[in-house]
Motif scaffolding. Sequence first.
Motif, PDB file in Angstrom:
ATOM      1  N   PRO A  92       0.833  -1.201   0.000  1.00 58.96           N
ATOM      2  CA  PRO A  92       0.000   0.000   0.000  1.00 58.96           C
ATOM      3  C   PRO A  92       0.872   1.257   0.000  1.00 58.96           C
ATOM      4  O   PRO A  92       1.886   1.302   0.693  1.00 58.96           O
ATOM      5  CB  PRO A  92      -0.777  -0.096   1.322  1.00 58.96           C
ATOM      6  N   PHE A  93       0.487   2.239  -0.811  1.00 58.95           N
ATOM      7  CA  PHE A  93       1.221   3.504  -0.865  1.00 58.95           C
ATOM      8  C   PHE A  93       0.216   4.630  -0.986  1.00 58.95           C
ATOM      9  O   PHE A  93      -0.697   4.504  -1.796  1.00 58.95           O
ATOM     10  CB  PHE A  93       2.193   3.529  -2.061  1.00 58.95           C
ATOM     11  N   PRO A  94       0.255   5.715  -0.237  1.00 58.39           N
ATOM     12  CA  PRO A  94       1.264   6.118   0.722  1.00 58.39           C
ATOM     13  C   PRO A  94       1.483   5.077   1.833  1.00 58.39           C
ATOM     14  O   PRO A  94       0.594   4.287   2.134  1.00 58.39           O
ATOM     15  CB  PRO A  94       0.678   7.402   1.333  1.00 58.39           C
ATOM     16  N   PHE A 146      10.975   3.505  -1.310  1.00 53.80           N
ATOM     17  CA  PHE A 146       9.801   4.050  -2.001  1.00 53.80           C
ATOM     18  C   PHE A 146      10.025   5.402  -2.689  1.00 53.80           C
ATOM     19  O   PHE A 146       9.307   5.723  -3.631  1.00 53.80           O
ATOM     20  CB  PHE A 146       8.632   4.209  -1.014  1.00 53.80           C
ATOM     21  N   PHE A 147      10.957   6.211  -2.185  1.00 53.42           N
ATOM     22  CA  PHE A 147      11.001   7.608  -2.648  1.00 53.42           C
ATOM     23  C   PHE A 147      12.216   7.973  -3.500  1.00 53.42           C
ATOM     24  O   PHE A 147      12.091   8.692  -4.483  1.00 53.42           O
ATOM     25  CB  PHE A 147      10.955   8.574  -1.442  1.00 53.42           C
ATOM     26  N   LEU A 148      13.383   7.519  -3.061  1.00 55.74           N
ATOM     27  CA  LEU A 148      14.623   8.014  -3.667  1.00 55.74           C
ATOM     28  C   LEU A 148      14.643   7.805  -5.184  1.00 55.74           C
ATOM     29  O   LEU A 148      14.806   8.753  -5.963  1.00 55.74           O
ATOM     30  CB  LEU A 148      15.826   7.331  -3.002  1.00 55.74           C
ATOM     31  N   ASN A 149      14.457   6.570  -5.595  1.00 55.06           N
ATOM     32  CA  ASN A 149      14.613   6.274  -7.027  1.00 55.06           C
ATOM     33  C   ASN A 149      13.424   6.741  -7.862  1.00 55.06           C
ATOM     34  O   ASN A 149      13.579   7.133  -9.014  1.00 55.06           O
ATOM     35  CB  ASN A 149      14.871   4.775  -7.224  1.00 55.06           C
ATOM     36  N   TYR A 150      12.235   6.707  -7.258  1.00 56.67           N
ATOM     37  CA  TYR A 150      11.058   7.230  -7.982  1.00 56.67           C
ATOM     38  C   TYR A 150      11.278   8.712  -8.284  1.00 56.67           C
ATOM     39  O   TYR A 150      11.052   9.180  -9.410  1.00 56.67           O
ATOM     40  CB  TYR A 150       9.803   7.044  -7.134  1.00 56.67           C
ATOM     41  N   THR A 151      11.743   9.435  -7.290  1.00 50.21           N
ATOM     42  CA  THR A 151      11.928  10.882  -7.452  1.00 50.21           C
ATOM     43  C   THR A 151      13.024  11.174  -8.467  1.00 50.21           C
ATOM     44  O   THR A 151      12.886  12.061  -9.309  1.00 50.21           O
ATOM     45  CB  THR A 151      12.246  11.522  -6.082  1.00 50.21           C
ATOM     46  N   LYS A 153      13.859   9.343 -10.926  1.00 52.18           N
ATOM     47  CA  LYS A 153      13.318   9.014 -12.249  1.00 52.18           C
ATOM     48  C   LYS A 153      12.342  10.109 -12.703  1.00 52.18           C
ATOM     49  O   LYS A 153      12.402  10.592 -13.824  1.00 52.18           O
ATOM     50  CB  LYS A 153      12.591   7.674 -12.118  1.00 52.18           C
ATOM     51  N   GLN A 154      11.446  10.507 -11.807  1.00 55.47           N
ATOM     52  CA  GLN A 154      10.396  11.456 -12.177  1.00 55.47           C
ATOM     53  C   GLN A 154      10.963  12.826 -12.537  1.00 55.47           C
ATOM     54  O   GLN A 154      10.500  13.482 -13.456  1.00 55.47           O
ATOM     55  CB  GLN A 154       9.398  11.583 -11.016  1.00 55.47           C
ATOM     56  N   TRP A 155      11.955  13.265 -11.788  1.00 52.44           N
ATOM     57  CA  TRP A 155      12.429  14.644 -11.949  1.00 52.44           C
ATOM     58  C   TRP A 155      13.825  14.755 -12.551  1.00 52.44           C
ATOM     59  O   TRP A 155      14.255  15.861 -12.903  1.00 52.44           O
ATOM     60  CB  TRP A 155      12.422  15.362 -10.583  1.00 52.44           C
ATOM     61  N   TYR A 307       4.892  19.671 -18.687  1.00 55.77           N
ATOM     62  CA  TYR A 307       3.799  19.182 -17.834  1.00 55.77           C
ATOM     63  C   TYR A 307       3.943  19.619 -16.387  1.00 55.77           C
ATOM     64  O   TYR A 307       2.969  19.946 -15.733  1.00 55.77           O
ATOM     65  CB  TYR A 307       3.719  17.649 -17.882  1.00 55.77           C
ATOM     66  N   TYR A 308       5.173  19.571 -15.880  1.00 55.78           N
ATOM     67  CA  TYR A 308       5.386  19.894 -14.468  1.00 55.78           C
ATOM     68  C   TYR A 308       6.349  21.065 -14.329  1.00 55.78           C
ATOM     69  O   TYR A 308       7.468  20.994 -14.857  1.00 55.78           O
ATOM     70  CB  TYR A 308       6.053  18.729 -13.728  1.00 55.78           C
ATOM     71  N   PRO A 309       5.975  22.133 -13.604  1.00 53.65           N
ATOM     72  CA  PRO A 309       7.005  23.074 -13.164  1.00 53.65           C
ATOM     73  C   PRO A 309       7.915  22.314 -12.208  1.00 53.65           C
ATOM     74  O   PRO A 309       7.466  21.356 -11.561  1.00 53.65           O
ATOM     75  CB  PRO A 309       6.212  24.156 -12.428  1.00 53.65           C
TER      76      PRO A 309
HETATM   77  N1  UDP Z   1       6.858   9.958  -4.965  1.00 54.66           N
HETATM   78  C1  UDP Z   1       7.774   8.958  -4.721  1.00 54.66           C
HETATM   79  N2  UDP Z   1       7.381   7.652  -4.803  1.00 54.66           N
HETATM   80  C2  UDP Z   1       6.128   7.306  -5.159  1.00 54.66           C
HETATM   81  C3  UDP Z   1       5.199   8.322  -5.430  1.00 54.66           C
HETATM   82  C4  UDP Z   1       5.588   9.640  -5.321  1.00 54.66           C
HETATM   83  O1  UDP Z   1       8.938   9.235  -4.430  1.00 54.66           O
HETATM   84  O2  UDP Z   1       5.835   6.100  -5.227  1.00 54.66           O
HETATM   85  C5  UDP Z   1       7.305  11.369  -4.865  1.00 54.66           C
HETATM   86  C6  UDP Z   1       7.870  11.852  -6.212  1.00 54.66           C
HETATM   87  O3  UDP Z   1       8.880  12.796  -5.980  1.00 54.66           O
HETATM   88  C7  UDP Z   1       6.646  12.480  -6.832  1.00 54.66           C
HETATM   89  C8  UDP Z   1       6.012  13.161  -5.632  1.00 54.66           C
HETATM   90  O4  UDP Z   1       6.214  12.215  -4.563  1.00 54.66           O
HETATM   91  O5  UDP Z   1       6.995  13.379  -7.860  1.00 54.66           O
HETATM   92  C9  UDP Z   1       4.557  13.504  -5.757  1.00 54.66           C
HETATM   93  O6  UDP Z   1       3.826  12.358  -6.131  1.00 54.66           O
HETATM   94  P1  UDP Z   1       2.394  12.460  -6.847  1.00 54.66           P
HETATM   95  O7  UDP Z   1       1.855  11.086  -6.985  1.00 54.66           O
HETATM   96  O8  UDP Z   1       1.583  13.472  -6.142  1.00 54.66           O
HETATM   97  O9  UDP Z   1       2.820  13.039  -8.281  1.00 54.66           O
HETATM   98  P2  UDP Z   1       1.949  13.396  -9.587  1.00 54.66           P
HETATM   99  O10 UDP Z   1       0.696  12.551  -9.557  1.00 54.66           O
HETATM  100  O11 UDP Z   1       1.690  14.862  -9.513  1.00 54.66           O
HETATM  101  O12 UDP Z   1       2.868  13.032 -10.709  1.00 54.66           O
END
Ligand code: UDP
Length: 364
Positions: A92-94, A146-151, A153-155, A307-309
């Motif tokens: 489950p996430f958060p 849960f956070f380091l690598n997702y972030t 990748k995303q940013w 898409y994202y600032p």
């Molecule tokens: N995030 C993360 N792991 C996850 C989900 C989110 O590290 O599994 C972090 C990541 O930096 C992400 C931010 O939390 O950009 C906000 O997540 P959200 O799902 O709100 O992003 P959005 O739907 O706007 O892309």
Amino acid sequence: MNILIIGAGFAGSVCARELAESGHQILVVDRRDHIAGNAFDIKDEYGILIHQYGPHIFHTNSERIFNYLSKYTEWYKYEHRVRGVVNGKEYPFPINRDTLNQLYDLNLTEEQATEFYEKVREPKDTVKTSEDVVLNSVGRDLYEKFFLNYTKKQWGLDPSELKAGVAARIPTRTNSDDRYFTDTYQAMPLHGYTTMFENLLNHPNISVKLSTEFKDVLNDDQHFDHIVYTGPIDAFYDFKFGHLPYRSLRFEHEHLENTEQYQSVGTINYPNDFDFTRITEFKHLTGQKHSSTSIVREYPTDAGDPYYPIPRDENEKLFKQYQALANNEEKVTFVGRLAEYRYYNMDQVVGAALNAVDKILGQK
Ligand code: UDP
Ligand code: FAD
């Protein structure tokens, strides 16, 4: 007044409707060949309603904003759920009590979950960055899982390089609530976003011109008393102070024949595997019944539509330079996620648009 609105997303369409209701003549232009901006949805060739620009889940605590949109759509009640995959298993996430119990093979009560976080968290005197936010609340192991690598990748940035607000979007829970959002109002437009936008824009004082660059309209002889601009603010000023960074995504849509359900919940996040961040299965979001299904994978990238600032101090500084010019414009209003360089959700954009209209009409 004759008013030109650039952009047919939430910011532009709400402004258009409200200004039209006040008796003004509105022309909305969008460079895309459709309305609804990034919230655009459409049936794919298999008849499944998909979100072309990634999953859009409506949620708000504002009764005013929910009631406002309710004039243009009925709703399908939907509470989004997300699971994160770590070492091949879904959690489950958060992060909530069940995440801890399943991940560490524990049997914590709510009280014990609070104690658990107290034990593992790395307290910070000042919480400035997204790294601070997560370490301060759940500590290093959960941060890394849960956070380091997702972030990253995303940013394309380390969480320590992003402002606190990014990771602060995600709560930490001691209970077993596995909803992604806890807002009072959580629902999807019953007939989709695009239909809601058609209703918003359906007014005798509004005309819409698609596949149109706004500068081409300015070159025409038409006179406008006011302009509402909802595109990227740096583009409006021809990037005179330099480009404001926006993060983009490449969306990979896929249809799966003979698969009624692909995954357990609306979205599954893949923090540590693959080049995409998450997979969303649309039928969970829309409640649509169909014998097959459609999904989307999101691949973060620098190139492509903005898409994202990107919330960082240095970007905020550059934005402020543009904002100073914008503040001096008497005949142009800047509103929306790209024009205000704000990581707004849809409801916040509706709120910003309603406020902008009040200002234009001299009511604020
Ligand atoms: N995030 C993360 N792991 C996850 C989900 C989110 O590290 O599994 C972090 C990541 O930096 C992400 C931010 O939390 O950009 C906000 O997540 P959200 O799902 O709100 O992003 P959005 O739907 O706007 O892309
Ligand atoms: P946009 O929707 O971007 O509209 C701006 C429009 O202006 C665009 O259509 C563009 O084509 C047009 N335009 C720009 N420049 C020009 C020009 N020069 N000439 C003509 N037209 C121009 N929010 C939520 O609340 N819940 C979610 O679950 C959610 N999920 C999201 C998922 C993703 C992948 C993304 C990217 C965003 C998500 N959002 C979500 C945020 C939401 O998309 C935005 O808050 C909202 O759509 C912004 O509306 P807007 O009108 O400000 O901008």
